[in-house]
Design an enzyme around this catalytic site. Sequence first.
Site, short mmCIF file in Angstrom:
data_model
loop_
_atom_site.label_atom_id
_atom_site.label_comp_id
_atom_site.label_asym_id
_atom_site.label_seq_id
_atom_site.Cartn_x
_atom_site.Cartn_y
_atom_site.Cartn_z
N CYS A 1 43.61 -9.13 24.69
CA CYS A 1 42.90 -8.35 25.70
C CYS A 1 43.38 -8.68 27.11
O CYS A 1 43.43 -7.83 27.98
CB CYS A 1 41.41 -8.60 25.59
SG CYS A 1 41.01 -10.34 25.53
N GLY B 1 35.66 -5.46 22.18
CA GLY B 1 36.42 -4.33 21.67
C GLY B 1 36.89 -3.45 22.81
O GLY B 1 36.99 -3.90 23.96
N SER B 2 37.14 -2.20 22.50
CA SER B 2 37.69 -1.29 23.51
C SER B 2 36.62 -0.83 24.50
O SER B 2 35.42 -0.84 24.18
CB SER B 2 38.29 -0.07 22.81
OG SER B 2 37.27 0.61 22.11
N THR B 3 37.07 -0.40 25.65
CA THR B 3 36.13 0.09 26.66
C THR B 3 35.42 1.35 26.17
O THR B 3 34.21 1.51 26.40
CB THR B 3 36.89 0.34 27.98
OG1 THR B 3 37.39 -0.94 28.43
CG2 THR B 3 36.00 0.92 29.06
N GLY C 1 32.77 0.25 23.84
CA GLY C 1 31.80 -0.53 24.62
C GLY C 1 30.79 0.39 25.32
O GLY C 1 29.60 0.09 25.37
N GLU D 1 32.78 -7.48 26.15
CA GLU D 1 34.13 -7.98 26.49
C GLU D 1 35.08 -6.86 26.11
O GLU D 1 35.31 -6.62 24.93
CB GLU D 1 34.46 -9.23 25.65
CG GLU D 1 33.52 -10.38 25.84
CD GLU D 1 33.77 -11.14 27.12
OE1 GLU D 1 34.78 -10.87 27.80
OE2 GLU D 1 32.94 -11.98 27.45
N GLU E 1 45.74 0.87 28.51
CA GLU E 1 45.94 -0.32 27.69
C GLU E 1 46.71 0.06 26.42
O GLU E 1 46.28 0.95 25.68
CB GLU E 1 44.58 -0.92 27.30
CG GLU E 1 44.73 -2.21 26.53
CD GLU E 1 43.39 -2.78 26.08
OE1 GLU E 1 42.54 -2.02 25.60
OE2 GLU E 1 43.22 -4.00 26.20
N LYS F 1 29.57 -8.67 12.47
CA LYS F 1 30.33 -7.57 11.88
C LYS F 1 31.78 -7.69 12.31
O LYS F 1 32.15 -7.38 13.44
CB LYS F 1 29.80 -6.20 12.31
CG LYS F 1 30.41 -5.11 11.43
CD LYS F 1 30.49 -3.75 12.10
CE LYS F 1 31.68 -3.54 12.96
NZ LYS F 1 33.00 -3.59 12.31
P1 NAD Z 1 37.30 -1.13 18.90
O1 NAD Z 1 36.47 -0.95 20.10
O2 NAD Z 1 37.84 0.05 18.21
O3 NAD Z 1 36.50 -1.97 17.80
C1 NAD Z 1 35.89 -3.21 18.09
C2 NAD Z 1 34.77 -3.43 17.10
O4 NAD Z 1 33.76 -2.46 17.31
C3 NAD Z 1 35.20 -3.30 15.64
O5 NAD Z 1 34.47 -4.23 14.86
C4 NAD Z 1 34.75 -1.88 15.30
O6 NAD Z 1 34.53 -1.68 13.92
C5 NAD Z 1 33.46 -1.79 16.10
N1 NAD Z 1 33.04 -0.42 16.43
C6 NAD Z 1 33.79 0.70 16.55
N2 NAD Z 1 33.01 1.76 16.84
C7 NAD Z 1 31.73 1.32 16.93
C8 NAD Z 1 30.48 1.91 17.23
N3 NAD Z 1 30.38 3.21 17.48
N4 NAD Z 1 29.39 1.14 17.26
C9 NAD Z 1 29.47 -0.18 17.02
N5 NAD Z 1 30.62 -0.82 16.72
C10 NAD Z 1 31.75 -0.08 16.68
O7 NAD Z 1 38.45 -2.11 19.37
P2 NAD Z 1 39.68 -2.65 18.51
O8 NAD Z 1 40.71 -1.57 18.46
O9 NAD Z 1 39.19 -3.26 17.25
O10 NAD Z 1 40.16 -3.85 19.45
C11 NAD Z 1 41.00 -3.66 20.52
C12 NAD Z 1 40.24 -3.61 21.82
O11 NAD Z 1 39.46 -4.79 21.99
C13 NAD Z 1 41.15 -3.57 23.01
O12 NAD Z 1 40.69 -2.64 23.95
C14 NAD Z 1 41.05 -4.97 23.60
O13 NAD Z 1 41.34 -5.08 24.95
C15 NAD Z 1 39.65 -5.32 23.29
N6 NAD Z 1 39.48 -6.76 23.31
C16 NAD Z 1 38.80 -7.33 24.35
C17 NAD Z 1 38.66 -8.71 24.43
C18 NAD Z 1 37.93 -9.36 25.56
O14 NAD Z 1 37.55 -10.52 25.44
N7 NAD Z 1 37.69 -8.68 26.65
C19 NAD Z 1 39.19 -9.50 23.42
C20 NAD Z 1 39.88 -8.90 22.38
C21 NAD Z 1 40.00 -7.52 22.34
#
Ligand code: NAD
Length: 476
Positions: free
Chosen positions: A282, A226-228, A231, A248, A380, A173
Site C-alpha cells: 500500500c 483494502g482499496s479506497t 473503503g 487503511e 494506484e 475475514k
Molecule cells: P479490496 O478493497 O478489493 O479488498 C479488501 C478486502 O475487502 C478483501 O477482504 C475483500 O474481500 C473485502 N471486500 C471487498 N468488497 C467488500 C465489501 N463490499 N464489503 C466488505 N468487504 C469487502 O482490496 P484488495 O484488492 O484486496 O487490496 C488492495 C488494496 O488494499 C490496495 O488499494 C491497497 O493500497 C490497499 N491496502 C492498503 C493498506 C494500508 O495499510 N493502507 C495495506 C495493504 C493494502
Amino acid sequence: MRTQLFIDNEWRDAASGELLEVVNPATEEVLAAAHAAGDADVDAAVGAARRCFEGDAWRGLSPRQRGALLHRAGELLHERRKEMAELETRQNGKTLFESRIDVASTVETLQYYGGWADKLDGAVLPVSGDSLVYTVREPLGVVGAIVPWNFPLNLASWKFAPALAAGCTVVLKPAPETPLTALAMAEIMQEAGFPPGAFNVIPGDGPTTGAALVRSPGVDKIAFTGSTAVGKEVMRAAADSVKRVTLELGGKSPNIIFADADLQAAVKGAQNGIFYGKGEVCAAGSRLLVERAVHDQVVEELAARAKQLVPGDPMEKSTRLGAIASKRQHDKVMSYIAAGKAEATLVAGGSAAQVNGKGYFVEATVFDGAEPGMKIVDEEIFGPVLSVIAFDDAQEAVRLANQTIYGLAAGIWTRDIQKAFRVARAVRAGTVWINSYNLYDSAAPFGGFKASGFGRDLGREALDGYSDSKTVWVGL
Ligand code: NAD
C-alpha cells in the site's frame, strides 16, 4: 492445511456450501478449496464473538492474562514460522524471503500487543467541586477485521492483536485469494488458549461475506484494510448501525530524490520502495520524484537495477521478485503498463513473464517522463511499476508530492537536514521516511491522510481504535 471456517473454536463447513479456490499464482495450481462464509455463517461467527465478549471466559481474564495469551500465540507462531512462511508464499506468490519477514513481524506484533494488554490505564481528572472523576478504557466489543491479500497474515495481526489486547473479540475475514495463513493462525490461537469465540476466521468474498460482516448489528467496529473504493462502501454501510470504522486504504506515495542525496542509497531505496513485495504494497513509492540535476543518472542506474531484478520461483531462497498475487491483479497491472507505454517512456521491464512456463509474473518496470494527469501517475497500480517525474526545486517537489488524492506515505532523500524536515512537514502523508523507505515496526503507528483513510494500525495509537473512554463520577 485448514480449509473450514473457524467459529467458536470449532472447525465447521460453511452452511452456504460455497467453496473458494485458492490458487498458487506462481504455478497456477489450485492449492485448496476453502469454505466461504455466507450470511448464516457470518451470523454464527458474530454470535460466538459476542457471547465470548460478554462471557466470563473472556471478561473474567485479567488484562495480564490476555497479554499472556498473545505472547503464547507469538511463541507458537515462531515455532511454526517455516511452515507459515511457505504457506504465505504459496498462496500469495511473494518470495519466501519476504514471507519470512512477514511472519517474523507478525510474531513481533503479537508480542508487542501482549505487552500492552495490561498497560491501558485511565486518568484521575481535576474537576471543580466535591467529586472524584476518573476515566477507564473499555473495549469496544466485537471487531470485524477485513483484510486484503498482499500481506495476508501480517496485516491481519495489525488488527486482531491490538483488538484482543484491548479486550475486544474478533471476527477476521481474510481476502478470498489468501485465506490459508489466517486459518492456520486460528489453530495457533486455539492452542495458545484463547477461549471459544475470542478469535474467529471466516473466509469469503467481499460482496457476500465482507458486506454481511459490515451490516451485522452484532459487530461494534470494522477495521478495514483494502482499496479506497471498497473503503467508501464500508463506511457508507457501517453508518446504518453507527459502527466505528478505521480505514487503511490505497496509496500513490511519492519518493523524492534531491540532487544532494547519497545517490547510491537513494536509488537502492527507490528500487526497494517500488519492487519489494512486487509493488503490491500500500505504501509503495510508486511515484519517484527526481531533481532534474541528477535525473538522468538516477534513471540510468534504476533501470539497470530493475533489469537485473528478474522474476523467479518465489520458493527459491535467492528470488527477490515473486509472482503477482492473482490473474486478475496481473491483468490489471498489465493494462496499466499498456497505458504507460502510450503516455510515457519505458526504460525497463514492461512485459509479463513466466517461470518454468507458468505463473502471473510481471517484470520490474520503470517509466520515465511521467507527469500528473497520466493514468500511471494518478492511479494506484499495485504492482512493480514505477513512474519517474522530474522536478526543479523543493517547492515543486512538495507540490507534485501532494498532487494526489492519497496520503499514505512519502520518502525524502537528501543530505540537507533542514530541507528534509521542512519537506517532511509539508508532505501530506501518514508516514514519512527520510533517507529510508518501507520501514515498519510494531511500535510505529501506520495509516493514512486524505483518501488513504483514517485511524492508525500499530503503535500505542492502534489501541485507541479498539477501546472507548468511560468517565466515572464519584460523589464525595
Ligand atoms: P479490496 O478493497 O478489493 O479488498 C479488501 C478486502 O475487502 C478483501 O477482504 C475483500 O474481500 C473485502 N471486500 C471487498 N468488497 C467488500 C465489501 N463490499 N464489503 C466488505 N468487504 C469487502 O482490496 P484488495 O484488492 O484486496 O487490496 C488492495 C488494496 O488494499 C490496495 O488499494 C491497497 O493500497 C490497499 N491496502 C492498503 C493498506 C494500508 O495499510 N493502507 C495495506 C495493504 C493494502
